[in-house]
Write a protein that holds these residues in place. Structure first.
Motif, PDB file in Angstrom:
ATOM      1  N   VAL A  57     -11.546 -62.981   0.701  1.00  0.00           N
ATOM      2  CA  VAL A  57     -11.096 -61.993  -0.269  1.00  0.00           C
ATOM      3  C   VAL A  57      -9.630 -62.316  -0.509  1.00  0.00           C
ATOM      4  N   LEU A  58      -9.344 -62.714  -1.740  1.00  0.00           N
ATOM      5  CA  LEU A  58      -8.000 -63.089  -2.149  1.00  0.00           C
ATOM      6  C   LEU A  58      -7.246 -61.833  -2.582  1.00  0.00           C
ATOM      7  N   THR A  59      -6.046 -61.658  -2.057  1.00  0.00           N
ATOM      8  CA  THR A  59      -5.159 -60.593  -2.516  1.00  0.00           C
ATOM      9  C   THR A  59      -3.959 -61.255  -3.159  1.00  0.00           C
ATOM     10  N   ALA A  60      -3.817 -61.040  -4.461  1.00  0.00           N
ATOM     11  CA  ALA A  60      -2.724 -61.654  -5.225  1.00  0.00           C
ATOM     12  C   ALA A  60      -2.196 -60.625  -6.215  1.00  0.00           C
ATOM     13  N   ARG A  61      -0.949 -60.780  -6.600  1.00  0.00           N
ATOM     14  CA  ARG A  61      -0.368 -59.890  -7.608  1.00  0.00           C
ATOM     15  C   ARG A  61      -0.854 -60.303  -8.983  1.00  0.00           C
ATOM     16  N   GLY A  62      -1.137 -59.302  -9.813  1.00  0.00           N
ATOM     17  CA  GLY A  62      -1.584 -59.562 -11.174  1.00  0.00           C
ATOM     18  C   GLY A  62      -0.514 -60.288 -11.973  1.00  0.00           C
ATOM     19  N   ALA A  63      -0.939 -61.240 -12.794  1.00  0.00           N
ATOM     20  CA  ALA A  63      -0.005 -62.049 -13.576  1.00  0.00           C
ATOM     21  C   ALA A  63       0.835 -61.189 -14.510  1.00  0.00           C
ATOM     22  N   LYS A  64       0.229 -60.194 -15.140  1.00  0.00           N
ATOM     23  CA  LYS A  64       0.946 -59.344 -16.096  1.00  0.00           C
ATOM     24  C   LYS A  64       1.408 -58.035 -15.458  1.00  0.00           C
ATOM     25  N   SER A  65       0.533 -57.402 -14.696  1.00  0.00           N
ATOM     26  CA  SER A  65       0.831 -56.073 -14.156  1.00  0.00           C
ATOM     27  C   SER A  65       1.705 -56.124 -12.904  1.00  0.00           C
ATOM     28  N   LEU A  86     -10.050 -73.270  -3.474  1.00  0.00           N
ATOM     29  CA  LEU A  86     -10.658 -72.287  -4.370  1.00  0.00           C
ATOM     30  C   LEU A  86     -10.966 -72.970  -5.685  1.00  0.00           C
ATOM     31  N   ILE A  87     -12.170 -72.732  -6.199  1.00  0.00           N
ATOM     32  CA  ILE A  87     -12.639 -73.373  -7.420  1.00  0.00           C
ATOM     33  C   ILE A  87     -12.789 -72.295  -8.495  1.00  0.00           C
ATOM     34  N   GLY A  88     -12.018 -72.399  -9.570  1.00  0.00           N
ATOM     35  CA  GLY A  88     -12.019 -71.396 -10.634  1.00  0.00           C
ATOM     36  C   GLY A  88     -13.139 -71.615 -11.636  1.00  0.00           C
ATOM     37  N   SER A  89     -14.370 -71.631 -11.154  1.00  0.00           N
ATOM     38  CA  SER A  89     -15.513 -71.946 -12.015  1.00  0.00           C
ATOM     39  C   SER A  89     -15.899 -70.803 -12.942  1.00  0.00           C
ATOM     40  N   ASN A  90     -15.620 -69.573 -12.518  1.00  0.00           N
ATOM     41  CA  ASN A  90     -15.989 -68.391 -13.311  1.00  0.00           C
ATOM     42  C   ASN A  90     -17.481 -68.397 -13.641  1.00  0.00           C
ATOM     43  N   GLY A  95     -13.992 -68.756 -20.186  1.00  0.00           N
ATOM     44  CA  GLY A  95     -12.581 -68.581 -19.841  1.00  0.00           C
ATOM     45  C   GLY A  95     -12.279 -68.803 -18.379  1.00  0.00           C
ATOM     46  N   HIS A  96     -10.997 -69.063 -18.104  1.00  0.00           N
ATOM     47  CA  HIS A  96     -10.560 -69.154 -16.711  1.00  0.00           C
ATOM     48  C   HIS A  96     -10.659 -67.764 -16.080  1.00  0.00           C
ATOM     49  N   PRO A  97     -11.046 -67.679 -14.817  1.00  0.00           N
ATOM     50  CA  PRO A  97     -11.072 -66.372 -14.164  1.00  0.00           C
ATOM     51  C   PRO A  97      -9.649 -65.821 -14.011  1.00  0.00           C
ATOM     52  N   ALA A  98      -9.517 -64.506 -14.076  1.00  0.00           N
ATOM     53  CA  ALA A  98      -8.197 -63.859 -14.026  1.00  0.00           C
ATOM     54  C   ALA A  98      -7.429 -64.209 -12.759  1.00  0.00           C
ATOM     55  N   TRP A  99      -8.132 -64.352 -11.647  1.00  0.00           N
ATOM     56  CA  TRP A  99      -7.416 -64.634 -10.396  1.00  0.00           C
ATOM     57  C   TRP A  99      -6.648 -65.953 -10.466  1.00  0.00           C
ATOM     58  N   THR A 100      -7.086 -66.912 -11.310  1.00  0.00           N
ATOM     59  CA  THR A 100      -6.361 -68.181 -11.406  1.00  0.00           C
ATOM     60  C   THR A 100      -5.020 -67.979 -12.110  1.00  0.00           C
ATOM     61  N   ALA A 101      -4.985 -67.125 -13.131  1.00  0.00           N
ATOM     62  CA  ALA A 101      -3.718 -66.815 -13.807  1.00  0.00           C
ATOM     63  C   ALA A 101      -2.788 -66.075 -12.853  1.00  0.00           C
ATOM     64  N   ASN A 102      -3.370 -65.207 -12.018  1.00  0.00           N
ATOM     65  CA  ASN A 102      -2.557 -64.485 -11.033  1.00  0.00           C
ATOM     66  C   ASN A 102      -1.881 -65.458 -10.070  1.00  0.00           C
ATOM     67  N   LEU A 103      -2.626 -66.457  -9.594  1.00  0.00           N
ATOM     68  CA  LEU A 103      -2.044 -67.427  -8.656  1.00  0.00           C
ATOM     69  C   LEU A 103      -1.020 -68.334  -9.331  1.00  0.00           C
ATOM     70  N   LEU A 157      -8.559 -75.906  -9.792  1.00  0.00           N
ATOM     71  CA  LEU A 157      -8.735 -75.986  -8.343  1.00  0.00           C
ATOM     72  C   LEU A 157      -7.401 -75.659  -7.683  1.00  0.00           C
ATOM     73  N   PHE A 158      -7.464 -74.794  -6.686  1.00  0.00           N
ATOM     74  CA  PHE A 158      -6.270 -74.413  -5.937  1.00  0.00           C
ATOM     75  C   PHE A 158      -6.473 -74.719  -4.465  1.00  0.00           C
ATOM     76  N   ARG A 159      -5.428 -75.200  -3.842  1.00  0.00           N
ATOM     77  CA  ARG A 159      -5.433 -75.338  -2.391  1.00  0.00           C
ATOM     78  C   ARG A 159      -4.568 -74.214  -1.846  1.00  0.00           C
ATOM     79  N   LEU A 160      -5.129 -73.469  -0.896  1.00  0.00           N
ATOM     80  CA  LEU A 160      -4.396 -72.399  -0.233  1.00  0.00           C
ATOM     81  C   LEU A 160      -3.897 -72.931   1.103  1.00  0.00           C
ATOM     82  N   GLU A 161      -2.579 -72.838   1.293  1.00  0.00           N
ATOM     83  CA  GLU A 161      -1.968 -73.310   2.517  1.00  0.00           C
ATOM     84  C   GLU A 161      -1.352 -72.120   3.238  1.00  0.00           C
ATOM     85  N   PRO A 162      -1.602 -71.997   4.556  1.00  0.00           N
ATOM     86  CA  PRO A 162      -1.002 -70.881   5.300  1.00  0.00           C
ATOM     87  C   PRO A 162       0.523 -70.939   5.205  1.00  0.00           C
ATOM     88  N   ARG A 163       1.151 -69.745   5.132  1.00  0.00           N
ATOM     89  CA  ARG A 163       2.627 -69.711   5.115  1.00  0.00           C
ATOM     90  C   ARG A 163       3.132 -69.238   6.471  1.00  0.00           C
TER      91      ARG A 163
END
Length: 163
Positions: A57-65, A86-90, A95-103, A157-163
């Motif tokens: 479950v990805l928690t990210a801030r909305g790109a616009k909001s 993460l693969i933005g296949s939607n 369209g691209h899924p919203a979570w990709t714009a957020n990231l 495609l996104f790679r998530l790396e631990p911070r």
């Protein structure tokens, strides 16, 4: 001839169904809602869709909001590097899924992975790195090829790396 493994036959059946246009229409309305409910009820330990594919479950801030958004997603764990793809296949929709714009707007995020909250930084893959990751993703879940063939956009495609 070796006997057919029922689990692999089941997996092939799910892969075939998940490649259909019907699945692309129905799944985005049903799967995330079920995942959110089960994840909440299990206190972050279970994702229903993860019974077939690993999931976060990805928690990210909305790109616009700028508001926090929680999105259940299939993922491809990369155990050798401690990262996730993460693969933005939607589901093979246009369209691209919203979570990709957020990231793209806010790459610092977190994931719930097997009940643990992990801060991550998302990186959009491009060029040779993307090509290599795409090849791995297709081996991992072949229906991604059908999704890509169905849309004109390049699946992000996104790679998530631990911070």
């Amino acid at each position: 001839m070796a006997p057919v493994n029922p689990a692999s036959r089941g997996t092939r059946l799910v892969q075939k169904f998940s490649s259909t246009r019907t699945f692309a229409k129905v799944a985005p309305r049903i799967i995330p809602a079920l995942d959110r409910a089960v994840h909440r009820l299990s206190r972050g330990k279970v994702l229903l869709s993860a019974q077939m594919l690993p999931g976060v479950v990805l928690t990210a801030r909305g790109a616009k909001s700028g508001l926090e958004r929680r999105t259940p997603l299939a993922c491809m764990p990369e155990p050798d590097t401690g990262t996730w793809l993460l693969i933005g296949s939607n589901f093979g929709r246009a369209g691209h899924p919203a979570w990709t714009a957020n990231l793209l707007a806010h790459p610092e995020a977190s994931i719930s992975w097997k009940g643990e909250e992990i801060p991550v930084r998302a990186r959009l893959l491009e060029g040779e790195e993307r090509t290599e990751a795409w090849t791995q993703a297709l081996r991992f879940w072949p229906p991604y090829a059908t999704y890509q063939a169905r849309v004109e956009r390049q699946i992000r495609l996104f790679r998530l790396e631990p911070r």
